[in-house]
Design an enzyme around this catalytic site. Structure first.
Site, mmCIF file in Angstrom:
data_model
loop_
_atom_site.group_PDB
_atom_site.id
_atom_site.type_symbol
_atom_site.label_atom_id
_atom_site.label_comp_id
_atom_site.label_asym_id
_atom_site.label_seq_id
_atom_site.Cartn_x
_atom_site.Cartn_y
_atom_site.Cartn_z
ATOM 1 N N ASN A 188 -14.081 -2.909 -0.043
ATOM 2 C CA ASN A 188 -13.216 -1.934 0.633
ATOM 3 C C ASN A 188 -13.267 -0.621 -0.134
ATOM 4 O OD1 ASN A 188 -11.191 -1.336 2.715
ATOM 5 N ND2 ASN A 188 -9.883 -0.929 0.959
ATOM 6 N N GLU A 189 -13.530 0.448 0.575
ATOM 7 C CA GLU A 189 -13.551 1.776 -0.055
ATOM 8 C C GLU A 189 -14.160 1.698 -1.452
ATOM 9 O OE1 GLU A 189 -9.647 3.569 0.212
ATOM 10 O OE2 GLU A 189 -10.082 4.262 2.228
ATOM 11 N N GLU A 346 -10.194 3.610 9.095
ATOM 12 C CA GLU A 346 -8.774 3.610 8.729
ATOM 13 C C GLU A 346 -8.211 5.009 8.908
ATOM 14 O OE1 GLU A 346 -7.625 2.457 4.813
ATOM 15 O OE2 GLU A 346 -9.038 0.795 4.771
ATOM 16 N N GLU A 394 2.521 -0.479 -0.850
ATOM 17 C CA GLU A 394 2.371 0.339 0.362
ATOM 18 C C GLU A 394 3.471 0.066 1.391
ATOM 19 O OE1 GLU A 394 -1.934 1.805 0.633
ATOM 20 O OE2 GLU A 394 -2.130 -0.367 0.709
ATOM 21 N N LYS A 395 4.639 -0.319 0.895
ATOM 22 C CA LYS A 395 5.696 -0.697 1.848
ATOM 23 C C LYS A 395 6.262 0.501 2.608
ATOM 24 C CE LYS A 395 9.270 -1.092 -1.761
ATOM 25 N NZ LYS A 395 8.342 -0.782 -2.890
ATOM 26 N N PHE A 396 6.026 1.711 2.094
ATOM 27 C CA PHE A 396 6.492 2.891 2.829
ATOM 28 C C PHE A 396 5.387 3.529 3.665
ATOM 29 C CE2 PHE A 396 9.637 2.746 -0.697
ATOM 30 C CZ PHE A 396 10.742 2.460 0.102
ATOM 31 N N HIS A 397 4.223 2.870 3.729
ATOM 32 C CA HIS A 397 3.109 3.390 4.539
ATOM 33 C C HIS A 397 3.367 3.037 5.998
ATOM 34 C CE1 HIS A 397 -1.014 4.134 5.822
ATOM 35 N NE2 HIS A 397 -1.325 4.544 4.599
HETATM 36 C C1 GLA Z 1 -7.041 3.158 1.846
HETATM 37 C C2 GLA Z 1 -7.222 1.669 1.668
HETATM 38 C C3 GLA Z 1 -6.177 0.857 2.370
HETATM 39 C C4 GLA Z 1 -4.816 1.470 2.178
HETATM 40 C C5 GLA Z 1 -4.855 2.878 2.700
HETATM 41 C C6 GLA Z 1 -3.504 3.551 2.644
HETATM 42 O O1 GLA Z 1 -7.656 3.657 2.937
HETATM 43 O O2 GLA Z 1 -8.488 1.232 2.093
HETATM 44 O O3 GLA Z 1 -6.206 -0.444 1.809
HETATM 45 O O4 GLA Z 1 -4.477 1.466 0.841
HETATM 46 O O5 GLA Z 1 -5.728 3.613 1.903
HETATM 47 O O6 GLA Z 1 -3.536 4.860 3.115
#
Ligand code: GLA
Length: 710
Positions: A188-189, A346, A394-397
């Protein structure tokens, strides 16, 4: 319900059985994307794909059932799972447990939802650091990045790679032929947090990479200019990553370390992809981060190795103009896809949780930003994440399904967005029109912003953004291309701050001008070769002849200084003590504008040289935004590129195929604007006149030359 069609020419996945071409289903022509695999057609869907990350590990199984039901209601086509699943599928070193993953896959499959399957290797479980502490990455000062966050692994660690590839193999064996599998999502990323590692393992891998690049220490010493400052290497073991020093480091070493670091993660990606391809015919990709705040991967070198270009993009409110950056990022992502449709892997429905202030999206902003990506070539729109997390970092995302569930404004926006995407089925597979290219280079970004430059105020990306932003305000779409890429399709070519480039790339730019294009070069371009050594001859070495100018000296400005030009425009940050070559020379330029004050007063500020059927312009300062716009207006006239004066905060682009053309108008402003495009609007379902204002915050997608596609 959106319907996914994903067909590989090699024939492994064919899940287009329920597509009705009358509903905009795929009538696809095979096309080669210049990628390792031929796809039909790239990532192909009957509608714009709606997708999301789902992290079901956080929820009980009844919630999964409810979630999948709601996903169906929303029209979700594609769900990314197992992105952070490693600790769940391998809870201890010797034990795999796929039972929960099996169940979630079956639930999604039964609901007709396709899977973007994470290999799960992005973040190792805590036991990896305990059993194999040597896999932890190190910063330049030797400090260790401990587990407790994510991505705590060294990209060059063979131990980590073995562990990860064992998991990838197990995943591919188990799910590689699953009918719900649409695409593999490697890690991932890659490089989001661990791109640069300075540990001993990385040092050794860096030396191997250098040996392969230079062959011998003599060649390395020459390339790095180690004769200066007593840096000459006599033994390979003395060569290190650019760890923290008390003085400026060696710029060529820094540049090569950047290259090595990008390659190390690419090599890692390729190792995972190889295992997947051995055992599964599904396409393989990973999510890029083409954004302003990540610069560690040279995605030009990555792009050929993914079967589908996928990008993650979030509005960045730390920037002065986040929407202009969105447009830039989307255009650059399309460049990586060689113009083919791409996937927004994303984005957020509203606020993120990693900026100092996390702004919620305003009314309609979700739709405007998402369609901003579609307008610039995205055919798939996916969100992080499906259901908002109750715990963790990331609970506030924001999420498609907010904490408050389906009675929230957020859920209603998700539903409205899904409905709008459904109306745009005809757009799928079309390509964005552009006659303007901007040469973009991660290497130039790395090198231009290194230590010991004439001015630390001279930043690469803001200069590229400045010119891109001005063209967006003129209603002109730009293709971002790699140095050395074919420029024959373009009438206007912009070369912002291309500090380093190789000779082949120089020739392509010169040929474009000779063939009839208008070329504009901006300051601090063509200065060094690929080893960050000053090019021989007059500055700017790569471009002096093409531009017909010589820079006697760089004369940068203090942070609060500005200079005035004879035209009335202003410059900041930078001036060159520029002169044109004598008129008798075969390569002489005309002076178009002059500095009237400041350190370079009396010297040319803007020049133009006629070259073959085209021209080569040079601007010797960082122009203010209005002056950039007037200059570009003038260049567009010369290059016969159509300008539509839409001003800032408006997106105007066109996507076309042989059958239809779709004009996108996105009004991000709080007041109505007239953009002279009329016809049938797919968003409102109404026919609009060209002189009818586009309402504040509204989006139009005008379709021409075919039925309405709905
Ligand atoms: C990145 C990550 C995700 C998440 C988002 C939040 O894109 O790949 O797992 O953390 O950021 O914005």
């Amino acid at each position: 319900m959106h319907v996914i069609v994903c067909t590989l020419t090699e024939g492994a996945i064919s899940s287009n059985d329920d597509v009705d071409p009358a509903e905009g289903g795929a009538v696809s022509t095979p096309q080669t994307l210049g990628l390792e695999r031929e796809l039909v057609p790239g990532w192909s869907t009957g509608t714009i794909t709606l997708g999301c990350d789902y992290n079901p590990e956080q929820w009980d199984e009844q919630t999964w059932v409810d979630d999948v039901q709601l996903m169906r209601e929303l029209g979700v086509d594609l769900v990314a799972i197992n992105i952070f699943g490693w600790a769940h599928v391998q809870p201890t070193p010797g034990e795999y447990d796929f039972s929960r993953l099996d169940r979630i896959i079956e639930l999604l499959h039964d609901a007709g939802i396709k899977i973007n399957l994470g290999t799960g290797t992005s973040s190792p479980p805590p036991w990896v650091a305990r059993v194999h502490p040597e896999t932890l990455p190190q910063a330049a000062d030797g400090s260790i990045a401990w587990p407790g966050g994510r991505q705590a692994w060294c990209p060059s660690s063979p131990v980590f790679r073995d562990l990860a590839l064992s998991l990838v193999r197990a995943m591919a064996e188990r799910y590689g032929s699953h009918p719900a599998l649409a695409v593999w999502h490697v890690s991932n990323e890659l490089g989001c947090h661990n791109a640069l590692c300075y540990c001993d393992v990385s040092a050794s891998a860096f030396r191997d990479w250098l040996r392969a690049r230079y062959g011998s220490l003599d060649v390395l010493n020459a390339a790095w200019g180690t004769a200066f400052w007593s840096q000459k290497y006599g033994h390979w073991d003395d060569v290190l990553p650019p760890r923290t020093t008390r003085s400026a480091g060696n710029p060529a070493q820094l540049l090569d370390f950047r290259r090595f670091s990008s390659d190390a993660l690419l090599d890692y990606y390729r190792a995972e992809a190889q295992v997947l391809r051995e055992l599964s015919a599904a396409p393989v990709t990973t999510n890029f981060m083409v954004t302003a705040h990540i610069q560690t991967q040279d995605y030009w070198s990555w792009a050929p190795h993914v079967d589908l270009i996928a990008n993650d993009h979030y509005l960045d409110h730390r920037l002065a103009d986040p929407l202009a950056e969105l447009a830039f990022s989307a255009d650059l992502t399309r460049g990586l896809a060689s113009g083919a449709p791409w996937m927004l892997m994303e984005t957020s429905t509203s606020a993120v949780s990693w900026q100092p202030v996390n702004h919620a999206k305003r009314d309609g902003e979700l739709q405007r930003t998402v369609l901003g990506h579609v307008a610039r070539g995205a055919d798939s729109i996916c969100f992080f994440q499906w259901r908002a997390s109750r715990s963790g970092a990331e609970k506030f995302h924001s999420a498609l399904l907010p904490h408050g569930g389906t009675s929230t404004e957020g859920w209603r926006s998700s539903v409205e967005l899904s409905a709008v995407l459904d109306r745009l089925s005809g757009v799928v597979g079309t390509r964005v029109d552009s006659r303007v290219a901007m040469v973009f280079s991660w290497e130039a970004w790395w090198a231009a912003e290194g230590d010991s430059q004439p001015s630390s105020l001279m930043r690469y990306l803001p200069e590229a953004h400045r010119y891109h932003r001005a063209l967006r305000a003129l209603g002109v779409t730009v293709d971002l291309v790699a140095p050395g890429a074919d420029l024959s399709a373009y009438d206007l070519v912009l070369v912002p701050t291309l500090y380093t480039l190789n000779d082949a790339a120089v020739s392509v730019i010169a040929e474009a001008a000779g063939r009839g294009a208008t070329v504009l070069v901006t300051p601090f371009s063509g200065i060094v070769d690929e080893h960050d050594s000053i090019r021989p001859g007059a500055l700017p070495g790569a471009f002096s002849e093409l531009l017909g100018v010589v820079i006697d000296e760089f004369r940068p400005l203090a942070a609060d200084d500005a200079v005035t030009l004879a035209s009335g425009g202003t410059g900041s940050i930078w001036t060159d003590a520029l002169r044109t070559l004598p008129a008798s020379s075969t390569s002489s330029a005309d002076i178009v504008d002059t500095f009237v004050d400041g350190p370079s007063h009396g010297r040319p500020a803007l020049t133009r040289r006629s070259v073959g059927d085209g021209s080569a312009w040079y601007v010797a300062t960082v122009l203010d935004d209005d002056s950039v716009q007037s200059l570009l207006r003038r260049l567009c006239v010369e290059a016969r590129v159509q300008v539509t004066e839409v001003g800032p905060d408006i997106d105007l682009t066109r996507r076309t195929s042989a059958e239809a053309a779709y004009t996108f108008v996105i009004n991000h402003r709080a007041e109505p604007v007239v953009v002279p495009v009329g016809g049938y609007d797919l968003v409102s379902g109404e026919t609009v006149r060209a002189d009818e204002p586009v309402a504040a915050g509204a989006v139009r997608v005008i379709v021409e030359r075919s039925d309405h596609g709905d």
